[in-house]
Design an enzyme around this catalytic site. Structure first.
Site, PDB file in Angstrom:
ATOM      1  CG  LEU A 154      -2.278  -0.606   1.181  1.00 38.04           C
ATOM      2  CD1 LEU A 154      -2.984  -0.426   2.518  1.00 38.04           C
ATOM      3  CD2 LEU A 154      -3.128  -0.022   0.072  1.00 38.04           C
ATOM      4  CG  ASP A 155       1.195   3.810  -3.392  1.00 36.18           C
ATOM      5  OD1 ASP A 155       2.187   3.077  -3.522  1.00 36.18           O
ATOM      6  OD2 ASP A 155       0.449   4.139  -4.333  1.00 36.18           O
TER       7      ASP A 155
END
Length: 238
Positions: A55-56
Site C-alpha cells: 500500500l502506498d
C-alpha cells in the site's frame, strides 16, 4: 463489532497473519520493519515477517502482515483480488498520479457530466493492459522506478495485464468523484485515476485511497496498527 486483540499464548514462529489497518504516511515496509523489530525484542531473533500486497504511504486500509511460517502464504494472499474506495480529482494531473507531487497541468472540466463519468468507468472495466506510475516501486534493471524518476532519469514503464472486475461511482461532486474498485493483483489505482481523466478528455489524479478488502479479509476485521503494536509490546519476553 471487532473482537479485542489477544496475542497471548501465540507462537509467532508457527505462523500468524495480522490483518491491519495501515495508517496514513506509513509505508508497508515501515509496518513490517516495526513489527519485526518488536518481535525480536520479544525473543524471536530470526523470525520472518512480510506483507502480502503493498500500500502506498498516502493510502490506508487492509495490509496483511505474515509472520513466521505464514510468510509462505504471501504469494497466494497477494494473488487474491482487492477492493478499494478512492477519491479522484478531475481537471488536474500530478507526476505521481496522486498527492505525493504538486499539480503539473490543469484541464477543463465543464464538459464532464455524470453520464460521461459512468461511461468512462464502464470503458475501463475488464481485462486490459495498464501502465504503472513512474513513481512506483516497480523495478527496472534492478532499480526501483521511483529512484530513477527522482534522479531525473527518463523512465519507460512496461505495461502489465490487470483486470478491473467492478468499477462503481459512489459520489459525483465535480470536480471530485468517489469510486469503488474491485480488481486483480497488480492494479495501480493511481494509474486508474489517470486513465479516468484521459477517458473524460481531461486530467485526473488520486486524492485518497483506502483498501477495504484483500481476498477474504475485510476492513471490518482489521486492527488499528497502533493498537496491535501496543498489544504486541505488552507481551512477555520469551
Amino acid at each position: 463489532m471487532k473482537e479485542p486483540i489477544d496475542l497471548r499464548g501465540l507462537n509467532f514462529e508457527e505462523g500468524y497473519i495480522a490483518v491491519l489497518d495501515k495508517p496514513l504516511r506509513w509505508t508497508s515496509t515501515d509496518v513490517v520493519r516495526k513489527i519485526k523489530f518488536t518481535l525480536r525484542r520479544l525473543g524471536y531473533r530470526k523470525i520472518k515477517v512480510g506483507h502480502a500486497g503493498t500500500l502506498d504511504p498516502l493510502a490506508t486500509g487492509i495490509l496483511l502482515v505474515c509472520i513466521g511460517r505464514a510468510t509462505k502464504m504471501v504469494d497466494a494472499l497477494q494473488a487474491e483480488e482487492k477492493e478499494y474506495v478512492a477519491d479522484v480529482m478531475l481537471g488536474a494531473t500530478t507526476p505521481s498520479y496522486d498527492l505525493e507531487h504538486p499539480v503539473d497541468r490543469t484541464f477543463p472540466t465543464e464538459h464532464i457530466t455524470r453520464e460521461k463519468v459512468l461511461a468512462a468507468l464502464s470503458s475501463l472495466t475488464g481485462e486490459r493492459l495498464q501502465e504503472p506510475p513512474v513513481y512506483s516501486a516497480k523495478k527496472i534493471d534492478g532499480t526501483r522506478a521511483y529512484e530513477l524518476a527522482r534522479a531525473g532519469e527518463e523512465v519507460t514503464m512496461r505495461k502489465a495485464t490487470v483486470n478491473i472486475y467492478e468499477l462503481e461511482l459512489l459520489e459525483y461532486d465535480l470536480p471530485r468523484i468517489r469510486i469503488r474498485v474491485r480488481c486483480s493483483k497488480g492494479t495501480y489505482i493511481r494509474s486508474l485515476a489517470r486513465e479516468i481523466g484521459q477517458a473524460l478528455e481531461s486530467g485526473a489524479h488520486l486524492t485518497s485511497l483506502r483498501r477495504t478488502r484483500s481476498g477474504g479479509f475485510t476492513l471490518e476485521k482489521a486492527f488499528e496498527f497502533e493498537e496491535f503494536l501496543k498489544k504486541l509490546e505488552e507481551l512477555e519476553t520469551k
